[in-house]
Scaffold this motif. Structure first.
Motif, PDB file in Angstrom:
ATOM      1  N   ALA A 115       0.681  -0.967   0.256  1.00  0.00           N
ATOM      2  CA  ALA A 115       0.039  -0.157   0.094  1.00  0.00           C
ATOM      3  C   ALA A 115       0.750   1.100   0.003  1.00  0.00           C
ATOM      4  O   ALA A 115       0.353   2.423  -0.499  1.00  0.00           O
ATOM      5  CB  ALA A 115      -1.034   0.052   1.268  1.00  0.00           C
ATOM      6  N   TYR A 116       2.068   1.366   0.719  1.00  0.00           N
ATOM      7  CA  TYR A 116       2.788   2.474   0.744  1.00  0.00           C
ATOM      8  C   TYR A 116       3.847   2.342  -0.092  1.00  0.00           C
ATOM      9  O   TYR A 116       4.902   3.442  -0.074  1.00  0.00           O
ATOM     10  CB  TYR A 116       3.198   2.548   2.128  1.00  0.00           C
ATOM     11  CG  TYR A 116       1.964   3.135   3.146  1.00  0.00           C
ATOM     12  CD1 TYR A 116       1.883   4.726   2.955  1.00  0.00           C
ATOM     13  CD2 TYR A 116       1.027   2.393   3.686  1.00  0.00           C
ATOM     14  CE1 TYR A 116       0.690   5.171   3.815  1.00  0.00           C
ATOM     15  CE2 TYR A 116      -0.093   3.020   4.251  1.00  0.00           C
ATOM     16  CZ  TYR A 116      -0.106   4.299   4.309  1.00  0.00           C
ATOM     17  OH  TYR A 116      -1.356   4.696   5.139  1.00  0.00           O
ATOM     18  N   ASP A 117       4.276   1.685  -0.962  1.00  0.00           N
ATOM     19  CA  ASP A 117       5.451   1.607  -1.707  1.00  0.00           C
ATOM     20  C   ASP A 117       4.785   2.183  -2.940  1.00  0.00           C
ATOM     21  O   ASP A 117       4.729   1.725  -4.111  1.00  0.00           O
ATOM     22  CB  ASP A 117       5.849   0.076  -2.149  1.00  0.00           C
ATOM     23  CG  ASP A 117       7.066  -0.050  -3.213  1.00  0.00           C
ATOM     24  OD1 ASP A 117       7.666   1.050  -3.279  1.00  0.00           O
ATOM     25  OD2 ASP A 117       7.400  -1.216  -3.802  1.00  0.00           O
ATOM     26  N   PHE A 118       4.535   3.531  -2.937  1.00  0.00           N
ATOM     27  CA  PHE A 118       4.132   4.366  -4.009  1.00  0.00           C
ATOM     28  C   PHE A 118       4.744   4.256  -5.249  1.00  0.00           C
ATOM     29  O   PHE A 118       4.229   4.296  -6.249  1.00  0.00           O
ATOM     30  CB  PHE A 118       4.162   5.767  -3.430  1.00  0.00           C
ATOM     31  CG  PHE A 118       3.197   5.991  -2.275  1.00  0.00           C
ATOM     32  CD1 PHE A 118       2.053   5.378  -2.106  1.00  0.00           C
ATOM     33  CD2 PHE A 118       3.663   6.897  -1.115  1.00  0.00           C
ATOM     34  CE1 PHE A 118       1.421   5.604  -0.785  1.00  0.00           C
ATOM     35  CE2 PHE A 118       3.083   7.146  -0.137  1.00  0.00           C
ATOM     36  CZ  PHE A 118       1.842   6.655  -0.003  1.00  0.00           C
ATOM     37  N   GLU A 119       6.066   4.107  -5.416  1.00  0.00           N
ATOM     38  CA  GLU A 119       6.759   3.823  -6.706  1.00  0.00           C
ATOM     39  C   GLU A 119       6.821   2.586  -7.100  1.00  0.00           C
ATOM     40  O   GLU A 119       7.381   2.463  -8.356  1.00  0.00           O
ATOM     41  CB  GLU A 119       8.467   4.613  -6.254  1.00  0.00           C
ATOM     42  CG  GLU A 119       8.217   6.136  -5.903  1.00  0.00           C
ATOM     43  CD  GLU A 119       9.686   6.951  -5.515  1.00  0.00           C
ATOM     44  OE1 GLU A 119      10.699   5.910  -5.809  1.00  0.00           O
ATOM     45  OE2 GLU A 119       9.553   7.790  -5.042  1.00  0.00           O
ATOM     46  N   GLY A 120       6.409   1.752  -6.263  1.00  0.00           N
ATOM     47  CA  GLY A 120       6.432   0.224  -7.062  1.00  0.00           C
ATOM     48  C   GLY A 120       7.951  -0.266  -6.825  1.00  0.00           C
ATOM     49  O   GLY A 120       8.307  -1.275  -7.943  1.00  0.00           O
ATOM     50  N   GLU A 123      10.991  -1.236  -2.538  1.00  0.00           N
ATOM     51  CA  GLU A 123      11.874  -0.868  -1.278  1.00  0.00           C
ATOM     52  C   GLU A 123      10.997   0.536  -0.941  1.00  0.00           C
ATOM     53  O   GLU A 123      10.383   1.175  -1.926  1.00  0.00           O
ATOM     54  CB  GLU A 123      13.259  -0.610  -1.576  1.00  0.00           C
ATOM     55  CG  GLU A 123      13.564   0.578  -2.715  1.00  0.00           C
ATOM     56  CD  GLU A 123      14.910   0.585  -2.843  1.00  0.00           C
ATOM     57  OE1 GLU A 123      15.900  -0.379  -2.499  1.00  0.00           O
ATOM     58  OE2 GLU A 123      15.470   1.723  -3.329  1.00  0.00           O
ATOM     59  N   MET A 124      11.213   0.959   0.342  1.00  0.00           N
ATOM     60  CA  MET A 124      10.334   2.195   0.576  1.00  0.00           C
ATOM     61  C   MET A 124      11.530   3.367   0.902  1.00  0.00           C
ATOM     62  O   MET A 124      12.441   3.123   1.486  1.00  0.00           O
ATOM     63  CB  MET A 124       9.678   1.993   1.998  1.00  0.00           C
ATOM     64  CG  MET A 124       8.517   1.070   1.661  1.00  0.00           C
ATOM     65  SD  MET A 124       7.472   0.768   2.898  1.00  0.00           S
ATOM     66  CE  MET A 124       6.494   2.074   2.715  1.00  0.00           C
TER      67      MET A 124
END
Length: 157
Positions: A115-120, A123-124
């Motif tokens: 859900a929060y790996d916006f860039e896909g 890694e965050m």
């Protein structure tokens, strides 16, 4: 000798969405990715996404009337709309539902990471982790019952 402070208690409005199975959480996420139009959800958007979650409605709330489901959804929305502006943070809602679901720890972490790996990127970034932690803490706090008014003397007894 029981602990009076530090024991989480769900708000009554959160009980119908607590301990959801993984299939329900996955179904909610799929509905959001198909129907959601942004990060902020109004009551209609949230109700549409959750009521379009076939597994949730058929397997979890099968004994509820449409009016009861509408009431559940309105109450959940009210828990998250703490500033009363008619919008809630979509990811805060979904991550909170996932964290108090019946999923395993690994499944919860995988869901939240996705859900929060916006860039896909698999890694965050520090910004993504910061937003994630704020949403988790804020969302879970909203699902809790108001704190007990206990004096220091009552804690000691």
């Amino acid at each position: 000798m029981g602990q009076k402070l530090g024991v989480p208690i769900l708000a009554p409005a959160a009980v119908p969405v607590a301990n959801l199975p993984k299939m329900a959480i996955d179904s909610i996420w799929t509905s959001y990715t198909l129907l959601g139009e942004g990060w902020g959800l109004d009551a209609v958007d949230m109700s549409t996404i959750l009521s379009e979650t076939e597994y949730l409605v058929q397997a979890v709330w099968q004994d509820k009337s449409p009016d009861e489901v509408s009431e559940i959804l309105a109450n959940v929305f009210a828990l998250f709309d703490t500033d009363k502006n008619g919008l809630i943070d979509a990811l805060e809602l979904f991550v909170s539902l996932a964290l108090m679901s019946a999923m395993t720890i690994e499944q919860k972490l995988d869901f939240i990471f996705t859900a929060y790996d916006f860039e896909g990127a698999k890694e965050m970034t520090l910004d993504e982790v910061t937003i994630l932690l704020r949403a988790c803490a804020s969302g879970l706090a909203k699902l809790g019952a108001p704190p007990l008014n206990i004096t220091a003397k009552e804690v000691d007894t």
